[in-house]
Design a protein around this motif. Structure first.
Motif, PDB file in Angstrom:
ATOM      1  N   ALA A  25       0.628  -1.127  -0.171  1.00 46.90           N
ATOM      2  CA  ALA A  25       0.196   0.042   0.051  1.00 46.90           C
ATOM      3  C   ALA A  25       1.139   1.712   0.113  1.00 46.90           C
ATOM      4  CB  ALA A  25      -1.329  -0.006   1.241  1.00 46.90           C
ATOM      5  N   ALA A  26       1.957   1.214   0.819  1.00 45.80           N
ATOM      6  CA  ALA A  26       2.723   2.632   0.585  1.00 45.80           C
ATOM      7  C   ALA A  26       3.567   2.465  -0.621  1.00 45.80           C
ATOM      8  CB  ALA A  26       4.019   1.905   1.639  1.00 45.80           C
ATOM      9  N   TYR A  27       4.281   1.650  -1.272  1.00 46.78           N
ATOM     10  CA  TYR A  27       4.330   1.590  -2.363  1.00 46.78           C
ATOM     11  C   TYR A  27       3.946   2.281  -4.112  1.00 46.78           C
ATOM     12  CZ  TYR A  27       8.085  -2.523  -0.979  1.00 46.78           C
ATOM     13  OH  TYR A  27       8.900  -2.554   0.189  1.00 46.78           O
ATOM     14  N   GLN A  28       2.321   1.943  -3.112  1.00 44.65           N
ATOM     15  CA  GLN A  28       1.590   2.263  -4.825  1.00 44.65           C
ATOM     16  C   GLN A  28       0.984   3.813  -4.234  1.00 44.65           C
ATOM     17  OE1 GLN A  28      -0.971  -0.975  -3.704  1.00 44.65           O
ATOM     18  NE2 GLN A  28      -1.263  -2.024  -5.466  1.00 44.65           N
ATOM     19  N   ALA A  29       1.021   4.092  -2.956  1.00 47.21           N
ATOM     20  CA  ALA A  29       1.056   5.488  -2.547  1.00 47.21           C
ATOM     21  C   ALA A  29       2.214   6.175  -3.188  1.00 47.21           C
ATOM     22  CB  ALA A  29       0.596   5.546  -0.805  1.00 47.21           C
ATOM     23  N   GLN A  30       3.164   5.222  -3.523  1.00 43.62           N
ATOM     24  CA  GLN A  30       4.377   6.964  -3.714  1.00 43.62           C
ATOM     25  C   GLN A  30       4.345   6.709  -4.750  1.00 43.62           C
ATOM     26  OE1 GLN A  30       8.093   5.969  -1.891  1.00 43.62           O
ATOM     27  NE2 GLN A  30       9.281   7.707  -1.991  1.00 43.62           N
TER      28      GLN A  30
END
Length: 724
Positions: A25-30
């Motif tokens: 989720a963090a990767y996708q947000a970045q």
């Protein structure tokens, strides 16, 4: 409940890959904060909201272009090559593990400043996101990257590991328990890690703007071309070493930087006085006995079937790890091969907006393996010979092993930049370095050797330096195209010395000598030669194939203080060599060419080829497959452009090192730049950008750099967010 629902949304394969739902989720947000535009050359222009977002996009794009090279660089710096290559890499890994401490890297990550930690996190996140989005990509070893990996490799140089004169063979001998006395044979460093850098002041250019020429000589495909920009003031273009997150050689809107390798003493060898007692091993220091630190290092290696472990008991003193034994004495190494401040410096210089900003970056004193050639939009040009230079007692010869048992030989801090060899805005209007002495960097306006300690600049002159000074001393008003032409000048002053000696030797042969007739025709060809390389030149073939058969000492470019440099050594060899020393190698050259091609009269372009077939780390070459003729060759003999080639179980020679990313940039109110890259930006043979620059590369024909976003958009081939 929200956390549980989120977990159910991700397939089990996510967790099998080692990534948690929160991480993904963090990767996708970045990734949503990043845009990548690929231009018509496949070059990635990365735009991020923050610097960390730009780093994320940069690393994702690198992985798309050549993940295997990104991964390999970190396998090496982790000291884990043997897990891929097998037993033959055990001592490579041991050397790395002695010099680069992963525990120290982890500790530095934990205490990193918040801005730096964001970059480190983004670096690892981008590579992990790439692996998550591309499950068909099978890493050789590293399935999940850690944020502290970047702190293992803090210098973008191809020769970032410095062991002074200690060799891998010595390390293997010592840690194999072989303490027998052998004669130490110093190795001759070649020019694979060499480079050229030129800077031109406004007084020498038609436009009245400063121009910088960036010409690293590296193994091919070692660095891709890329741009990274953020809304936090970052906008840098140039070459980045695979897996690193900063532009290593390049420019921004305000200034540009080119790095060349040097032979500055930044790592020292110490002879230790070791005593063994019933309490263990001790070393002497200022007449006190201190315990030798013992450290177990486990090296895993793959034997083709299973993973095995070899355990070494290693030894450390206050000087550093013990790396060899010479004359019965243990030799330790003091070095700084991992330096977080170096990584900080590598980043902050890319955001410099002025000469003063760049000087502040240099004041960090952490660039351990490079010189810097600089130019900026205000018209400044500058040269620094090294940057990280320990202060030492000048009564010792630091090129040799020194006494490790006394504090008199300890480093005494670092020289401030004002004490190091440097030149700012010389009146002649140009600066150059070709891995040569800094005392010819600005011609007659260069620093004076006597003003500096010998360990600060032991580098001698080489034939590229001779060629550069001669060319740049001509009256000239430069444009980008004229700078590029200068950088590709084909004259080789080394052959002016050597071939002239061979012609003289031939003239001295007695009429009864059979070589008179055997060499008559090749000597006639060499006599008419202008010492310039070219595709159609038979003389170039003869000279390039002949010179490596001569005394190997003339190929020595990197020297220690007091030693004869390449130009001196070659000139003396040419003057004193007996006729047979020059002519017998020429006979051998003719015989070898006849064996390989059926005829020694063969043009250089037929022999010397560019070929890229597989994109593998260890490329394969095939005389029956398509290749391109190349008119320039090894820079060893003074040619500024470099194309190092050799037969690879083939008859023809194929290039593998030399000019890689090359760029000329003009500063002013608007950046103008041209560049070329060996082959192309992609490591995928199926990509049209695998070899789309190859023909231009062999001809020295550059493409226009697309620096401004409006120009990038006009030439966009694909616009996307990472993972999309």
């Amino acid at each position: 409940m929200k956390s549980l629902l989120l977990l159910f949304l991700f397939p089990l394969s996510v967790f099998a890959q080692g990534f948690t739902a929160a991480e993904i989720a963090a990767y996708q947000a970045q990734a949503k904060r990043v845009t990548i535009i690929r231009d018509n050359w496949g070059i990635a222009h990365v735009y991020g909201k923050s610097d960390a977002d730009a780093v994320f996009g940069l690393l994702y794009a690198q992985c798309e272009d050549d993940f295997k090279r990104v991964e390999l660089n970190y396998i090496e710096k982790l000291g884990r090559l043997a897990e891929v290559n097998g037993e033959r890499s055990i001592f490579n890994d041991l050397q790395i593990r002695l010099l680069i401490d992963t525990a120290e890297a982890m500790a530095d990550y934990r205490k990193a400043q918040p801005w730096l930690k964001k970059l480190l996190d983004a670096h690892a996140a981008a590579i992990n996101y790439y692996l998550f989005k591309n499950p068909k990509v099978k890493p050789a070893l590293l399935t999940k990257f850690k944020p502290w990996y970047s702190l293992l490799w803090t210098d973008g140089s191809i020769g970032a590991i410095n062991t002074a004169d200690l060799t891998l063979a010595e390390l293997k001998k010592f840690y194999s328990g072989d303490y027998s006395k052998t004669v130490y044979q110093p190795i001759i460093k070649d020019q694979h890690s060499g480079s050229n850098g030129f800077a031109f002041a406004p007084s020498l250019t038609e436009s009245g703007n400063a121009i910088l020429y960036i010409n690293p000589h590296t193994t091919f495909y070692f660095r891709p071309e890329i741009q990274m920009q953020s809304e936090e003031g970052l906008n840098a273009y140039g070459a980045v070493t695979w897996g690193q997150f900063f532009i290593y050689q390049g420019f921004n809107e305000f200034c540009g930087w080119m790095h060349t390798s040097n032979n500055i003493d930044i790592a020292d060898m110490y002879a230790e006085k070791i005593t063994k007692t019933n309490k263990g091993l001790f070393y002497e220091y200022d007449k006190k006995l201190l315990p030798v630190v013992l450290k177990k290092i486990n090296i895993k290696y793959f034997d083709g079937k299973t993973l095995k472990t070899k355990t070494f008991t290693t030894y450390f003193t206050n000087n550093g790890p013990v790396m060899a034994i010479r004359d019965g004495k243990w030799i330790s190494l003091k070095s700084k091969n991992r330096n977080t401040t170096s990584l900080v410096q590598s980043w902050v210089r890319t955001k410099s907006k002025s000469f003063e900003d760049y000087q502040k970056a240099m004041d960090l004193k952490a660039n351990a393996s490079n010189n810097t050639v600089y130019a900026d939009a205000k018209g400044n040009i500058a040269y620094w010979h090294g940057n990280f230079i320990p202060i030492r007692d000048t009564k010792y010869n630091w090129a040799e092993v020194v006494d490790g048992s006394i504090s008199a030989t300890a480093w005494k801090g670092l020289h401030p930049v004002k004490e190091t060899v440097h030149v700012y805005n010389p009146v002649n209007g140009w600066l150059q370095n070709c891995n040569s002495t800094p005392f010819s960097a600005a011609g007659k306006n260069s620093p004076i050797k006597a003003n500096y300690p010998s360990y600060m600049a032991p580098d001698g002159e080489n034939f590229r330096g001779v060629a550069a000074v001669k060319l740049l001393s001509r009256p000239m008003k430069y444009t980008l195209d004229k700078v590029i032409a200068t950088g590709y000048d084909s004259f080789m002053p080394g052959f002016e010395v050597l071939v002239t000696a061979a012609l003289k030797a031939y003239a001295q042969l007695p009429q009864s000598d059979p070589m008179i007739e055997e060499l008559k025709e090749p000597i006639a060809i060499l006599k008419e030669w202008d010492f310039r390389s070219g595709e159609a030149s038979i003389a170039t073939t003869l000279a390039m194939e002949w010179a490596p058969r001569l005394n190997s000492a003339i190929r020595r470019v990197y020297i220690n203080s007091g030693e004869k440099d390449q130009v001196q050594g070659t000139t003396e060899f040419a003057a004193s060599a007996r006729p047979n020393e020059l002519l017998e190698p020429l006979k051998a050259t003719l015989a070898d060419l006849k064996k390989r091609f059926g005829n020694w009269k063969i043009a250089w372009g037929e022999v010397n080829r560019y070929q890229r077939l597989t994109g593998a780390i260890k490329e394969k070459y095939d005389d029956n497959a398509p290749s391109i003729p190349v008119g320039f060759g090894s820079a060893m003999w003074g040619q500024l452009g470099s194309f190092i080639s050799t037969p690879f179980s083939t008859n023809k020679r194929y290039g593998y090192s030399g000019n890689s990313f090359v760029c000329a940039v003009e500063f002013g109110s608007r950046i103008k730049a041209k560049s070329i890259l060996a082959g192309g930006n992609s490591g995928d043979p199926a990509s049209k950008h695998f070899n789309d620059q190859a023909l231009m590369y062999t001809k020295g024909q550059f493409k226009d750099v697309l620096f401004y976003k409006e120009d990038v958009v006009k030439h966009a081939e694909r616009t996307y967010q990472p993972g999309m």
